[in-house]
Design an enzyme around this catalytic site. Structure first.
Site: not given
Ligand code: AMP
Length: 112
Positions: A30, A98
């Site tokens: 996102i 992820h």
């Molecule tokens: P991390 O900081 O490695 O846990 O990565 C989490 C990721 O999830 C970040 O890059 C966010 O931008 C992404 N993220 C958070 N909410 C969403 C969402 N609703 N859809 C897609 N990505 C998201």
């Protein structure tokens, strides 16, 4: 614990889904940090990479395999980066593992 990504897997919140099979789902981040930035997320809820069990080793391979396949499909033939942040010092914010896949720009090293 239920996370944001469990809700995306269950289609309770929207996401730009690229790929899904019985083990993983992949969707665009996102807040993209590169022209291509997507996440490969296992459907199994594993909180962090440090929680990966021996039985999850084939799943970890499937995550990596899916990442490179989709990166090529999305035009990252020149290269790409994969990142899995783990816990607080690793910069993890969503506690459901992820793999980030970033591409179509020059990456630098070391990361910040
Ligand atoms: P991390 O900081 O490695 O846990 O990565 C989490 C990721 O999830 C970040 O890059 C966010 O931008 C992404 N993220 C958070 N909410 C969403 C969402 N609703 N859809 C897609 N990505 C998201």
């Amino acid at each position: 614990m239920d996370t944001l990504f469990d809700k995306i897997i269950r289609r309770e919140i929207p996401a730009k889904i690229i790929y899904e099979d019985d083990q993983v789902i992949a969707f665009h981040d996102i807040a993209p940090q590169a022209p291509v930035h997507f996440l490969v997320v296992p459907k199994k809820a594993i909180a962090t990479l440090a929680d990966l069990a021996q039985e999850d080793v084939p799943l970890a391979g499937h995550i990596l395999y899916t990442a490179q396949r989709l990166a090529k499909e999305l035009g990252c033939e020149k290269g790409f980066r994969v990142v899995m942040n783990c816990n607080e010092d690793g910069g993890q914010t969503v506690y459901h593992i992820h793999l980030h896949v970033l591409g179509q720009r020059q990456m630098t090293w070391p990361p910040g």
